[in-house]
Structure formats: C-alpha cells, structure tokens
Scaffold this active site. Structure first.
Site, PDB file in Angstrom:
ATOM      1  N   ARG A  86       0.819  -1.209   0.000  1.00  0.00           N
ATOM      2  CA  ARG A  86       0.000   0.000   0.000  1.00  0.00           C
ATOM      3  C   ARG A  86       0.852   1.258   0.000  1.00  0.00           C
ATOM      4  NH1 ARG A  86      -4.903  -2.418   2.593  1.00  0.00           N
ATOM      5  NH2 ARG A  86      -6.555  -0.871   2.637  1.00  0.00           N
ATOM      6  N   ARG A 125     -21.569  -1.641   2.880  1.00  0.00           N
ATOM      7  CA  ARG A 125     -20.872  -2.928   3.074  1.00  0.00           C
ATOM      8  C   ARG A 125     -21.116  -3.478   4.479  1.00  0.00           C
ATOM      9  NH1 ARG A 125     -14.578  -3.633   1.773  1.00  0.00           N
ATOM     10  NH2 ARG A 125     -14.213  -2.153   3.454  1.00  0.00           N
ATOM     11  N   ARG A 158     -18.175  -2.780   9.406  1.00  0.00           N
ATOM     12  CA  ARG A 158     -16.821  -2.568   9.909  1.00  0.00           C
ATOM     13  C   ARG A 158     -16.725  -1.172  10.518  1.00  0.00           C
ATOM     14  NH1 ARG A 158     -12.582  -4.235   5.206  1.00  0.00           N
ATOM     15  NH2 ARG A 158     -11.590  -2.352   5.960  1.00  0.00           N
ATOM     16  N   ARG A 169      -9.750   7.316   4.773  1.00  0.00           N
ATOM     17  CA  ARG A 169      -9.116   6.202   4.050  1.00  0.00           C
ATOM     18  C   ARG A 169      -8.901   6.552   2.580  1.00  0.00           C
ATOM     19  NH1 ARG A 169     -13.084   1.575   5.120  1.00  0.00           N
ATOM     20  NH2 ARG A 169     -11.654   0.230   4.011  1.00  0.00           N
TER      21      ARG A 169
END
Ligand code: AMP
Length: 218
Positions: A86, A125, A158, A169
């Site tokens: 990443r 999600r 989450r 993010r």
C-alpha cells in the site's frame, strides 16, 4: 502465479482475491483480514494496529511487511496479495522478500473504480465477523438479516466503514497508495480492470487476463 491486487478501499479487491485464489488453489493473503483478526483476538499485533485502523490510517510499514514476510515463508505455490503493498516502501520491501526466494511478482491487478462507487459500496458494506465474507445491504444482503450465509457468523458494519473514516481512508489511498499505479506500470506489471461492474463480471475479466497461463487449471 504471484499476484497483488491494488485499488482504493471498496474496489472489490477482497472479494475478487478470495474468488480467484479459491478457484486456482492459490493462497489468499489479506493484510486487512490478518490485522482485523489480531484486533478481534486482542493479540499484541492487534493492539498495535487498532488505533491506526480505527482512524483510517495505514499501519506502519515495518508491521505489515513483517506480517507478509512471515506468511510468505510458509507458501510454496501461487498467492494473491490483497491490500498489500500500500506504499512504495512496502513495494520495495516485497521485492526484497521475493528476491530472497529467487522470485518476483508476475502481475499487479489494479481495480479501477470511480469515487461514487467506492462511497456507495463502503457505506452499504457489511462483513461477517467470523469468516470475513462481504455483503452489501442493497446488492448482496445475507439471506437472513445479520447472519452470514456461508458460516452462520454475525454480519455487521466494519468500524472503519463509517463515513468519517471512509473519507480519511480515501485521502490516505490517494496520498500513499495511488503512486503504486505508476510504480508498477513502469515495471511493466500493471493490468487494469474496471472494478465498477458486478463482482461476477469483474472476476470473469480477471480470469480472462490469465486465461493463457491458467486455462488448463480451470
Ligand atoms: P483493508 O481490509 O485492506 O481495507 O484494510 C483495513 C485497514 O487495515 C486499513 O485501513 C489499514 O489501517 C490496515 N491495513 C491493511 N493493509 C495494510 C497495509 N498494506 N499497510 C498498512 N495498513 C494496512
């Protein structure tokens, strides 16, 4: 084959990596999953990582590189790295690890999705706390609300999919991870796949990329 799946949060890397690895018998290494397991289990790794993850920040390179090095030691065959590397530093460290085993990555698949898709996917999600399988409240809900179809585990949101963390993010992705697109392009390893279509179509596209090399294995 040695592959890495790259893309912003919500690009579908995890779902695609799981499907692809299972089909071809490759190891699936998700640094996010390993870290979440650590957090759930209250391990020393989990307590080091938790604050970064909750804030949408990257866990320091030396920690994740250590995890991946250890995982790869136990693997002889093909693998799919999901969510690693990443940063350019992680990519360089990975080169070193693989060089030490006389190997290198065969390809890096970049899942290209627009930002609206990412935000829609992440806000809806849901994940299984036990097996990690992903759902979406609109497109792919579990058959019974809150219960995983695959393992019966509890399905929840989450912590880092909350809107304020998602924004951070995405900023971190642009700053730290997006430069890897050019990095791997220059090395001739990058394959771009459109990540907006439904998961089955994206999977088909990924398979097509490697049909020549994997065709006989189905
Ligand atoms: P993911 O499940 O891949 O979205 O990862 C969830 C979180 O775990 C990220 O937001 C980071 O905090 C951490 N993480 C996962 N993979 C890495 C990585 N390669 N480098 C640094 N942090 C990571």
């Amino acid at each position: 084959m040695r592959l890495a799946f790259l893309g912003p949060p919500g690009a579908g890397k995890g779902t695609q990596a799981e499907l692809f690895a299972r089909r071809y018998g490759f190891a699936h290494i998700s640094t996010g999953e390993i870290l979440r397991d650590g957090v759930r289990g209250g391990t020393p790794l989990g307590s080091k990582a938790r604050g970064y993850m909750d804030g949408g920040e990257l866990v320091p390179d030396e920690i994740v590189v250590g995890i991946v090095a250890e995982k790869l030691e136990g693997i002889d065959g093909g693998f799919v790295l999901d969510g690693f590397p990443r940063t350019v530093e992680q990519a360089e460290a990975l080169n070193g690890i693989l060089r030490g085993r006389n190997g290198s990555l065969d390809a890096v698949i970049y899942f290209d999705v627009d930002e609206d898709t990412v935000v829609r996917r992440l806000s809806g999600r849901r994940v299984c706390g036990k097996c990690g399988w992903n759902y979406h409240v609109e497109n792919m809900p579990p058959k019974r609300e809150g219960v995983c179809d695959r393992c019966g585990g509890e399905v929840h949101q989450r912590d880092d999919d909350r809107p304020e963390v998602v924004r951070e993010r995405l900023r971190v992705y642009q700053r730290e991870t997006a430069p890897l697109i050019d990095y791997y392009k220059r090395k001739g390893l990058l394959e771009r796949v459109a990540g907006d279509p439904p998961p089955e179509e994206v999977q088909e596209e990924v398979r097509r990329l490697f049909a020549d090399r994997l065709g006989s294995r189905r």
